[in-house]
Design a protein around this motif. Sequence first.
Motif, PDB file in Angstrom:
ATOM      1  N   ALA A 217       0.830  -1.203   0.000  1.00 29.77           N
ATOM      2  CA  ALA A 217       0.000   0.000   0.000  1.00 29.77           C
ATOM      3  C   ALA A 217       0.867   1.257   0.000  1.00 29.77           C
ATOM      4  N   GLU A 218       1.945   1.262   0.780  1.00 23.54           N
ATOM      5  CA  GLU A 218       2.839   2.423   0.807  1.00 23.54           C
ATOM      6  C   GLU A 218       3.524   2.619  -0.530  1.00 23.54           C
ATOM      7  N   LYS A 219       3.856   1.535  -1.204  1.00 21.48           N
ATOM      8  CA  LYS A 219       4.484   1.631  -2.515  1.00 21.48           C
ATOM      9  C   LYS A 219       3.555   2.292  -3.525  1.00 21.48           C
ATOM     10  N   HIS A 220       2.263   1.994  -3.430  1.00 19.49           N
ATOM     11  CA  HIS A 220       1.288   2.556  -4.364  1.00 19.49           C
ATOM     12  C   HIS A 220       0.706   3.881  -3.872  1.00 19.49           C
ATOM     13  N   GLY A 221       1.117   4.320  -2.705  1.00 22.08           N
ATOM     14  CA  GLY A 221       0.558   5.553  -2.176  1.00 22.08           C
ATOM     15  C   GLY A 221      -0.891   5.432  -1.763  1.00 22.08           C
ATOM     16  N   VAL A 222      -1.293   4.255  -1.281  1.00 18.57           N
ATOM     17  CA  VAL A 222      -2.665   3.993  -0.875  1.00 18.57           C
ATOM     18  C   VAL A 222      -2.734   3.931   0.645  1.00 18.57           C
TER      19      VAL A 222
ATOM     20  N   ALA B 199      -3.539   5.654  -7.971  1.00 21.14           N
ATOM     21  CA  ALA B 199      -2.127   5.674  -7.585  1.00 21.14           C
ATOM     22  C   ALA B 199      -1.773   6.981  -6.890  1.00 21.14           C
ATOM     23  N   GLY B 200      -1.180   6.884  -5.708  1.00 21.29           N
ATOM     24  CA  GLY B 200      -0.691   8.046  -4.988  1.00 21.29           C
ATOM     25  C   GLY B 200      -1.727   8.784  -4.178  1.00 21.29           C
ATOM     26  N   ARG B 201      -3.008   8.462  -4.325  1.00 25.80           N
ATOM     27  CA  ARG B 201      -4.044   9.195  -3.598  1.00 25.80           C
ATOM     28  C   ARG B 201      -5.271   8.318  -3.315  1.00 25.80           C
ATOM     29  N   GLY B 202      -5.043   7.024  -3.251  1.00 27.41           N
ATOM     30  CA  GLY B 202      -6.158   6.113  -3.018  1.00 27.41           C
ATOM     31  C   GLY B 202      -6.329   5.760  -1.556  1.00 27.41           C
ATOM     32  N   THR B 203      -7.475   5.183  -1.256  1.00 30.81           N
ATOM     33  CA  THR B 203      -7.791   4.780   0.114  1.00 30.81           C
ATOM     34  C   THR B 203      -8.505   3.438   0.084  1.00 30.81           C
ATOM     35  N   VAL B 204      -8.234   2.638   1.095  1.00 30.03           N
ATOM     36  CA  VAL B 204      -8.901   1.345   1.271  1.00 30.03           C
ATOM     37  C   VAL B 204      -9.456   1.298   2.684  1.00 30.03           C
ATOM     38  N   TRP B 205     -10.746   0.952   2.777  1.00 29.73           N
ATOM     39  CA  TRP B 205     -11.391   0.814   4.083  1.00 29.73           C
ATOM     40  C   TRP B 205     -11.740  -0.659   4.305  1.00 29.73           C
ATOM     41  N   VAL B 206     -11.267  -1.217   5.415  1.00 29.43           N
ATOM     42  CA  VAL B 206     -11.553  -2.611   5.782  1.00 29.43           C
ATOM     43  C   VAL B 206     -12.353  -2.582   7.078  1.00 29.43           C
ATOM     44  N   THR B 207     -13.574  -3.106   7.041  1.00 28.30           N
ATOM     45  CA  THR B 207     -14.484  -3.013   8.182  1.00 28.30           C
ATOM     46  C   THR B 207     -15.104  -4.373   8.462  1.00 28.30           C
ATOM     47  N   THR B 208     -15.250  -4.690   9.735  1.00 25.58           N
ATOM     48  CA  THR B 208     -15.964  -5.905  10.157  1.00 25.58           C
ATOM     49  C   THR B 208     -17.173  -5.496  10.985  1.00 25.58           C
TER      50      THR B 208
ATOM     51  N   HIS C 115      -5.650  -6.909  -1.222  1.00 33.30           N
ATOM     52  CA  HIS C 115      -4.671  -6.782  -2.308  1.00 33.30           C
ATOM     53  C   HIS C 115      -5.331  -6.196  -3.556  1.00 33.30           C
ATOM     54  N   ASN C 116      -6.499  -6.698  -3.916  1.00 35.69           N
ATOM     55  CA  ASN C 116      -7.212  -6.154  -5.075  1.00 35.69           C
ATOM     56  C   ASN C 116      -7.559  -4.686  -4.868  1.00 35.69           C
ATOM     57  N   ALA C 117      -7.985  -4.356  -3.645  1.00 34.88           N
ATOM     58  CA  ALA C 117      -8.354  -2.969  -3.365  1.00 34.88           C
ATOM     59  C   ALA C 117      -7.153  -2.035  -3.465  1.00 34.88           C
ATOM     60  N   ILE C 118      -5.954  -2.513  -3.147  1.00 34.10           N
ATOM     61  CA  ILE C 118      -4.751  -1.684  -3.250  1.00 34.10           C
ATOM     62  C   ILE C 118      -4.321  -1.537  -4.703  1.00 34.10           C
TER      63      ILE C 118
ATOM     64  N   LEU D   6     -17.709  -8.823   6.522  1.00 37.28           N
ATOM     65  CA  LEU D   6     -16.411  -8.228   6.207  1.00 37.28           C
ATOM     66  C   LEU D   6     -16.603  -7.367   4.967  1.00 37.28           C
ATOM     67  N   THR D   7     -16.259  -6.087   5.078  1.00 38.60           N
ATOM     68  CA  THR D   7     -16.420  -5.156   3.963  1.00 38.60           C
ATOM     69  C   THR D   7     -15.069  -4.540   3.627  1.00 38.60           C
ATOM     70  N   VAL D   8     -14.708  -4.601   2.341  1.00 34.32           N
ATOM     71  CA  VAL D   8     -13.489  -3.973   1.829  1.00 34.32           C
ATOM     72  C   VAL D   8     -13.917  -3.011   0.731  1.00 34.32           C
ATOM     73  N   GLU D   9     -13.627  -1.743   0.963  1.00 34.32           N
ATOM     74  CA  GLU D   9     -14.064  -0.682   0.050  1.00 34.32           C
ATOM     75  C   GLU D   9     -12.859   0.132  -0.387  1.00 34.32           C
ATOM     76  N   ASN D  10     -12.795   0.504  -1.645  1.00 33.86           N
ATOM     77  CA  ASN D  10     -11.644   1.237  -2.142  1.00 33.86           C
ATOM     78  C   ASN D  10     -12.074   2.302  -3.148  1.00 33.86           C
ATOM     79  N   THR D  11     -11.253   3.335  -3.245  1.00 39.39           N
ATOM     80  CA  THR D  11     -11.427   4.329  -4.291  1.00 39.39           C
ATOM     81  C   THR D  11     -10.892   3.764  -5.596  1.00 39.39           C
ATOM     82  N   GLY D  12     -11.213   4.418  -6.685  1.00 42.04           N
ATOM     83  CA  GLY D  12     -10.724   3.944  -7.969  1.00 42.04           C
ATOM     84  C   GLY D  12     -11.541   4.514  -9.099  1.00 42.04           C
ATOM     85  N   GLU D  13     -11.338   3.956 -10.278  1.00 42.12           N
ATOM     86  CA  GLU D  13     -12.060   4.396 -11.451  1.00 42.12           C
ATOM     87  C   GLU D  13     -13.523   3.946 -11.361  1.00 42.12           C
ATOM     88  N   PRO D  14     -14.440   4.700 -11.952  1.00 42.45           N
ATOM     89  CA  PRO D  14     -15.860   4.307 -11.928  1.00 42.45           C
ATOM     90  C   PRO D  14     -16.076   2.960 -12.606  1.00 42.45           C
ATOM     91  N   LEU D  15     -16.958   2.183 -12.039  1.00 39.75           N
ATOM     92  CA  LEU D  15     -17.311   0.866 -12.576  1.00 39.75           C
ATOM     93  C   LEU D  15     -18.814   0.776 -12.739  1.00 39.75           C
TER      94      LEU D  15
END
Length: 370
Positions: A238-243, A278-287, A270-273, A296-305
């Motif tokens: 995550a640090e390498k990708h700036g996430v 790149a450089g400004r993303g966020t991943v939220w992991v919640t139980t 891993h998929n969320a990262i 278990l919820t994994v949420e991430n920023t990214g391109e629209p889908l």
Amino acid sequence: MGREPGLSVRLKLTLSYAGFLMVAGALLLAVVWVFLLRYVPEVINTPGPGAPGMPGMPGMAIPDRADLQRAFVPKAAVALAFLLVLGLAGGWFLAGSMLAPLTRITNATRLAADGSLAHRVQLEGRADEFRELADAFDTMLARLEAHDAEQRRFAANASHELRTPLAITQALLDVARTDPGRDTGELVERLHFVNSRAIDLTEALLLLSRANQRSFAREPVDLSLAAEEATETLLPLAEKHGVTLETGGEVATTTGSYVLLLQMTTNLVHNAIVHNLAGRGTVWVTTLVRPGAALLTVENTGEPLSQPVASTLTEPFQRGTGRVRADHAGVGLGLAIVKSIAQAHDGTLTLTPRAAGGLRVTVHLPAAAR
């Protein structure tokens, strides 16, 4: 398995119907016989003409038990014979009518055994035992057909994916053989990369097979601990990708394999990262804990889908157009493994595109018994 031939079920039911009818008829005739015997003496002495108290009366013939027997027994035998014929004919017809749905189910089973999984019984009529059996069989055939199609598609994709690194390795070796002066260091480095990709793919296939077979011991597993371990392991990536990784929630305990559930969580994080900004993303992991469920919820920023694209990401080797980074393309089994692990633990996987871009993945698992 070979077995000795026996009577058909239809013939057995016919004999049962006829036998029951014969027993009922015999009992009824026996009751009539006993009832008649109460009023008929064994021997009757009739006074002749001029007997005392009977002046001038002619003699009367009153039947006794022997007469009753001669009159009743032949007719009773004819009635029993008629009941036997009626029982056999009616029983054969009724048995055939009752077993007709079973015959249709048997024919569908033979077609399925021959490989025709598209056939359905589709039994008409109101709900009864045969209708429930036919509906359950149709549901089983539908699942088998879908599973067979998925396995065929998976085998074809896996063969293609495994053939690619082998073909690249063969090409590199051919180059080395025809060009002895080529830099061997670069060749060895490329072979090492291709071999690593093949090993990762093989291990992913084995893990997916293990999850599908449910060959694991079950124990209480806290999803929050698995989430913490997965995020700590992937923090350098995550640090390498700036996430930025953010974890939270509550203790959510389910029952299953900690190794598999940790692998499931690691794949999601891993998929969320990797598929992030790149450089400004966020991943939220919640139980979370809900009545009867651990989430278990994994949420991430990214391109629209779009939802159609998101729904295909759990298919094997579906990486999502425009979401693949060249340096961490993976083997295309991340979410497929997640889905298989969730299903092996009697859970479900839900993928929902975020309005602001990115993806929200939620795993619903049964909560552990207190």
